[in-house]
Design a protein around this motif. Sequence first.
Motif, PDB file in Angstrom:
ATOM      1  N   ARG A   1       0.842  -1.199   0.000  1.00 30.29           N
ATOM      2  CA  ARG A   1       0.000   0.000   0.000  1.00 30.29           C
ATOM      3  C   ARG A   1       0.880   1.252   0.000  1.00 30.29           C
ATOM      4  N   HIS A   2       1.912   1.259   0.828  1.00 32.22           N
ATOM      5  CA  HIS A   2       2.837   2.386   0.878  1.00 32.22           C
ATOM      6  C   HIS A   2       3.589   2.510  -0.444  1.00 32.22           C
TER       7      HIS A   2
ATOM      8  N   ALA B   1       1.397   3.976  -3.017  1.00 33.32           N
ATOM      9  CA  ALA B   1       1.060   5.374  -2.723  1.00 33.32           C
ATOM     10  C   ALA B   1       2.176   6.329  -3.125  1.00 33.32           C
TER      11      ALA B   1
END
Length: 73
Positions: free
Chosen positions: A54-55, A58
Amino acid sequence: MNESRKHQVSLRGASAKEITRDALLERVNQERELRNYTRRANAAALLIQRVWRRHHDAVGGVAAPAGVGSNDE
């Protein structure tokens, strides 16, 4: 009944010597602890991977070095 025979558990030929009830319970508890540890470790690894992905998504992922993977000539 023989006192030592009373607390032994038959493993139906799985071992040459019958295991005592206490020893069997101890082994079962150790196996359960190992399964629980493995389950928690797998869950933690999946959580770390999910957060990392997810990071990573992002922030736009990792850029390839110049000239790698592009069709610009």
